[in-house]
Scaffold this active site. Sequence first.
Site, PDB file in Angstrom:
ATOM      1  N   ARG A   6      24.424 -31.093 -18.308  1.00 19.16           N
ATOM      2  CA  ARG A   6      23.063 -30.538 -18.265  1.00 19.16           C
ATOM      3  C   ARG A   6      22.475 -30.566 -19.677  1.00 19.16           C
ATOM      4  NH1 ARG A   6      21.617 -26.927 -14.281  1.00 19.16           N
ATOM      5  NH2 ARG A   6      19.603 -27.043 -15.319  1.00 19.16           N
ATOM      6  N   CYS A  62      26.852 -27.947  -8.338  1.00 18.50           N
ATOM      7  CA  CYS A  62      25.905 -27.624  -9.420  1.00 18.50           C
ATOM      8  C   CYS A  62      26.270 -26.316 -10.114  1.00 18.50           C
ATOM      9  CB  CYS A  62      24.501 -27.560  -8.853  1.00 18.50           C
ATOM     10  SG  CYS A  62      24.329 -26.430  -7.463  1.00 18.50           S
ATOM     11  N   GLN A  70      19.300 -31.048 -12.721  1.00 20.33           N
ATOM     12  CA  GLN A  70      20.645 -31.013 -12.161  1.00 20.33           C
ATOM     13  C   GLN A  70      21.067 -32.407 -11.702  1.00 20.33           C
ATOM     14  OE1 GLN A  70      22.707 -28.138 -11.852  1.00 20.33           O
ATOM     15  NE2 GLN A  70      24.190 -29.765 -11.519  1.00 20.33           N
ATOM     16  N   ARG A 110      11.470 -22.205 -14.271  1.00 17.37           N
ATOM     17  CA  ARG A 110      12.294 -22.007 -13.076  1.00 17.37           C
ATOM     18  C   ARG A 110      11.561 -20.990 -12.219  1.00 17.37           C
ATOM     19  NH1 ARG A 110      18.664 -20.958 -12.265  1.00 17.37           N
ATOM     20  NH2 ARG A 110      18.518 -23.212 -12.477  1.00 17.37           N
ATOM     21  N   ASP A 119      26.913 -27.017  -2.515  1.00 16.88           N
ATOM     22  CA  ASP A 119      26.125 -25.993  -3.212  1.00 16.88           C
ATOM     23  C   ASP A 119      26.226 -24.720  -2.371  1.00 16.88           C
ATOM     24  OD1 ASP A 119      24.272 -24.619  -4.799  1.00 16.88           O
ATOM     25  OD2 ASP A 119      22.521 -25.696  -4.028  1.00 16.88           O
ATOM     26  N   HIS A 142      15.476 -29.730  -8.004  1.00 18.68           N
ATOM     27  CA  HIS A 142      16.228 -29.350  -9.205  1.00 18.68           C
ATOM     28  C   HIS A 142      16.562 -30.646  -9.945  1.00 18.68           C
ATOM     29  CE1 HIS A 142      18.433 -26.985 -11.911  1.00 18.68           C
ATOM     30  NE2 HIS A 142      19.438 -26.579 -11.177  1.00 18.68           N
TER      31      HIS A 142
HETATM   32  N1   CP Z   1      23.207 -25.258 -11.867  1.00 15.29           N
HETATM   33  C1   CP Z   1      22.317 -24.387 -12.383  1.00 15.29           C
HETATM   34  O1   CP Z   1      21.101 -24.636 -12.435  1.00 15.29           O
HETATM   35  O2   CP Z   1      22.852 -23.241 -12.876  1.00 15.29           O
HETATM   36  P1   CP Z   1      22.056 -21.913 -13.283  1.00 15.29           P
HETATM   37  O3   CP Z   1      21.403 -21.402 -12.042  1.00 15.29           O
HETATM   38  O4   CP Z   1      23.078 -20.999 -13.849  1.00 15.29           O
HETATM   39  O5   CP Z   1      21.018 -22.304 -14.296  1.00 15.29           O
HETATM   40  N1  NVA Z   2      20.429 -24.172  -4.412  1.00 13.99           N
HETATM   41  C1  NVA Z   2      20.752 -23.230  -5.469  1.00 13.99           C
HETATM   42  C2  NVA Z   2      20.991 -23.949  -6.744  1.00 13.99           C
HETATM   43  C3  NVA Z   2      21.373 -23.083  -7.911  1.00 13.99           C
HETATM   44  C4  NVA Z   2      21.548 -23.852  -9.185  1.00 13.99           C
HETATM   45  C5  NVA Z   2      19.617 -22.235  -5.609  1.00 13.99           C
HETATM   46  O1  NVA Z   2      18.456 -22.622  -5.537  1.00 13.99           O
HETATM   47  O2  NVA Z   2      19.903 -21.050  -5.768  1.00 13.99           O
END
Ligand code: CP
Ligand code: NVA
Length: 305
Positions: A292, A264, A132, A102, A224, A129
């Site tokens: 997930r 998400c 997701q 990530r 989101d 993502h």
């Molecule tokens: N939806 C998601 O990726 O959650 P986190 O940021 O908590 O991993």
């Molecule tokens: N768009 C958000 C998604 C979090 C799961 C981010 O990137 O922070």
Amino acid sequence: MKAKDFLTVRDLSQEEILETFRIALDMKADRMKYSEALKGKALALIFEKPSLRTRTTFDIGIQQLGGYSLYLSPAEISLGKRESVYDVAKNLERMVQGIMIRTFGHQIVVDMAEHSSVPIINGLTDYSHPCQAMADYLTMHEVKGNLKGLKLTYVGDGNNVAHSLMFAGARLGVNVSVACPPGFEPNVIAYQQACEDAKATGARIEITHDPVAGVAGADAVYTDVWASMGQEAEAEQRKKIFRPYQVNEELMKHAKKDAIFMHCLPAHRGDEVTDAVIDSAASVVFQEAENRLHAQKAIMYQLMR
Ligand code: CP
Ligand code: NVA
């Protein structure tokens, strides 16, 4: 799965996505059936941003498959800063059998995948993502019984989550409408690629600035956060711009009667969604979160076996 890595949903064909759903549902139905599938295999979890769901589901998921994980926090690696992405890849490929990352720039996961002989799984970049979106369409499939011809409307920022929902919708034949403020559209290339992919399935991928028009006839309404991780400095300004795009009971009235609400998570209640909507019977947000786990186990199983 033909691809070595999972960096975007576009890495998978429609058949491969559906096969992943089939395996995920099998795993969900019988956890013990796969308890030795990745026995003794190690997965590195590189996080340069915070997480609840991604960390928990990858960590628990690899253990449920008989493997184990190693968590590397933002302070530990600093991809490309403390050490080059190339050197990180060349070290880790000798130590683990898979790497989840990530991070910020999407190019980092692309470079890691190029330099590492072990699978790289994208656990969120600024651009996409994919895990997701897999969990989201798996959820929609569970709830609706089918996917082809359905309409998902994403209301809000044209961000990483929006991109992955467009890519997967295009592959699966789900019509995706993105309703966003002017200037916050999805990346132009991502939109063009989704439209190109959609030709094979007949899915309609559209961008609108009108949330009511976007939501009309939707089977699923998705939102989101307005400011993603890394955009904290813009949060206050974005609150003003995005206010007309809040998913509330009034907006949900324009979707189909049996429309579901999706997110998400994490959610900023009172901003992009009201309590009344996220806590309503139409909300499937915690089912998405659980899925997930199952979707990612199916991806790890196929890539790391
Ligand atoms: N939806 C998601 O990726 O959650 P986190 O940021 O908590 O991993
Ligand atoms: N768009 C958000 C998604 C979090 C799961 C981010 O990137 O922070």
